[in-house]
Design an enzyme around this catalytic site. Structure first.
Site, PDB file in Angstrom:
ATOM      1  N   MET A   1     -29.800 -39.815 -50.963  1.00  9.33           N
ATOM      2  CA  MET A   1     -30.163 -40.873 -50.024  1.00  9.33           C
ATOM      3  C   MET A   1     -28.862 -41.450 -49.478  1.00  9.33           C
ATOM      4  O   MET A   1     -28.474 -42.591 -49.767  1.00  9.33           O
ATOM      5  CB  MET A   1     -31.020 -41.932 -50.726  1.00  9.33           C
TER       6      MET A   1
ATOM      7  N   HIS B   1     -31.454 -35.936 -55.348  1.00  6.08           N
ATOM      8  CA  HIS B   1     -32.004 -36.500 -54.114  1.00  6.08           C
ATOM      9  C   HIS B   1     -30.932 -37.370 -53.456  1.00  6.08           C
ATOM     10  O   HIS B   1     -30.611 -38.451 -53.945  1.00  6.08           O
ATOM     11  CB  HIS B   1     -33.255 -37.315 -54.464  1.00  6.08           C
TER      12      HIS B   1
ATOM     13  N   ASP C   1     -31.377 -39.764 -58.337  1.00  3.89           N
ATOM     14  CA  ASP C   1     -31.292 -40.415 -57.032  1.00  3.89           C
ATOM     15  C   ASP C   1     -29.874 -40.882 -56.754  1.00  3.89           C
ATOM     16  O   ASP C   1     -29.341 -41.731 -57.471  1.00  3.89           O
ATOM     17  CB  ASP C   1     -32.234 -41.621 -56.987  1.00  3.89           C
TER      18      ASP C   1
ATOM     19  N   SER D   1     -37.735 -39.903 -63.013  1.00  2.37           N
ATOM     20  CA  SER D   1     -36.688 -40.460 -62.161  1.00  2.37           C
ATOM     21  C   SER D   1     -35.700 -41.214 -63.033  1.00  2.37           C
ATOM     22  O   SER D   1     -36.022 -42.264 -63.593  1.00  2.37           O
ATOM     23  CB  SER D   1     -37.284 -41.404 -61.115  1.00  2.37           C
TER      24      SER D   1
ATOM     25  N   MET E   1     -27.535 -42.819 -54.144  1.00  2.10           N
ATOM     26  CA  MET E   1     -27.623 -43.776 -53.038  1.00  2.10           C
ATOM     27  C   MET E   1     -26.232 -44.310 -52.710  1.00  2.10           C
ATOM     28  O   MET E   1     -25.432 -44.562 -53.608  1.00  2.10           O
ATOM     29  CB  MET E   1     -28.543 -44.936 -53.419  1.00  2.10           C
TER      30      MET E   1
ATOM     31  N   HIS F   1     -34.869 -35.788 -62.152  1.00  7.60           N
ATOM     32  CA  HIS F   1     -34.695 -36.259 -60.777  1.00  7.60           C
ATOM     33  C   HIS F   1     -33.597 -37.318 -60.740  1.00  7.60           C
ATOM     34  O   HIS F   1     -33.702 -38.359 -61.391  1.00  7.60           O
ATOM     35  CB  HIS F   1     -36.008 -36.847 -60.258  1.00  7.60           C
TER      36      HIS F   1
ATOM     37  N   MET G   1     -41.631 -39.037 -49.400  1.00  7.21           N
ATOM     38  CA  MET G   1     -41.480 -40.342 -50.043  1.00  7.21           C
ATOM     39  C   MET G   1     -42.781 -41.126 -49.922  1.00  7.21           C
ATOM     40  O   MET G   1     -43.332 -41.278 -48.830  1.00  7.21           O
ATOM     41  CB  MET G   1     -40.337 -41.125 -49.408  1.00  7.21           C
TER      42      MET G   1
ATOM     43  N   ASP H   1     -42.399 -38.869 -54.368  1.00  6.42           N
ATOM     44  CA  ASP H   1     -41.567 -39.792 -55.136  1.00  6.42           C
ATOM     45  C   ASP H   1     -41.904 -41.217 -54.726  1.00  6.42           C
ATOM     46  O   ASP H   1     -41.779 -41.576 -53.554  1.00  6.42           O
ATOM     47  CB  ASP H   1     -40.092 -39.482 -54.843  1.00  6.42           C
TER      48      ASP H   1
END
Length: 216
Positions: free
Chosen positions: A66, A64, A33, A6, A35, A31, A135, A173
């Protein structure tokens, strides 16, 4: 077991170098993330940053999202070089339409569910998914503790995927470390996202190798 470091846990001041470091250490997937400060109470980075990083490795970029309205940004992340795009069933976008957008761009579609969301939320779309992301912490921040009861969702999904004759992968994750990864492997997880366990280790290669060994 595939290990997806991550990048939320990396040193952002040397972002590109960190990708190269974990690539050389044996990472299978990167990975990332994303956001928006609305869907989750944190802000990270967007498509322009990912596009600049794409040339650092040929490993798959697992993006990913979010964010509240993922459908508005699918083309941006596809253009940035995403290989997999996961978004949340709890988002404000129409799920089927967002999957359509991802598929039209030739990107692998995935759905993610928060700890409080029943696994049933992904079942209507399972046949269309490359991957389901379960998650194992509340999304938004790294360094949280693994929720072992989320493995019930994984076991259920593993059976459902097999019963339907699908090849859908299961990713988890949150809180993946030396003391939790065997639990994930036993439940039937295919991909483990690991942040602190990789970037916080003195030797990233040794950390990734050990995580894989612990899966049996």
């Amino acid at each position: 077991m595939l290990i997806a470091p991550s990048l939320l846990s990396c040193d952002f001041s040397i972002f590109r170098d960190e990708i190269i470091r974990v690539d050389e250490a044996g990472a299978d997937i990167m990975h990332l993330d994303v956001m928006d400060g609305h869907f989750v109470p944190n802000l990270t980075f967007g498509a322009p940053v990912i596009k600049k990083l794409r040339g650092a490795t040929d490993k798959p970029f697992d993006v990913h999202l979010m964010i509240s309205e993922p459908h508005r940004y699918i083309n941006d992340f596809a253009d940035a070089g995403a290989d997999i795009i996961s978004f949340h069933t709890e988002c404000d976008s129409d799920i089927a339409e967002t999957l359509d957008l991802i598929e039209k761009r030739g990107v692998k579609p995935a759905l993610a569910i928060k700890p409080g969301t029943p696994v049933d939320a992904v079942l209507p779309y399972l046949d269309r998914l490359y991957m389901v992301l379960v998650m194992t912490v509340e999304p938004g921040f790294g360094g949280q503790s693994f929720m072992p009861d989320m493995m019930e969702k994984v076991v259920f999904l593993r059976k459902e995927i097999a019963d339907r004759g699908l090849k859908t992968l299961i990713e988890v994750d949150g809180g993946i470390a030396k003391n939790t990864i065997a639990t994930a492997a036993k439940a039937g997880v295919d991909i483990c996202v690991a942040g602190t366990a990789v970037f916080g280790a003195p030797d990233a290669k040794a950390a990734i190798d050990e995580l894989k060994v612990l899966c049996g």
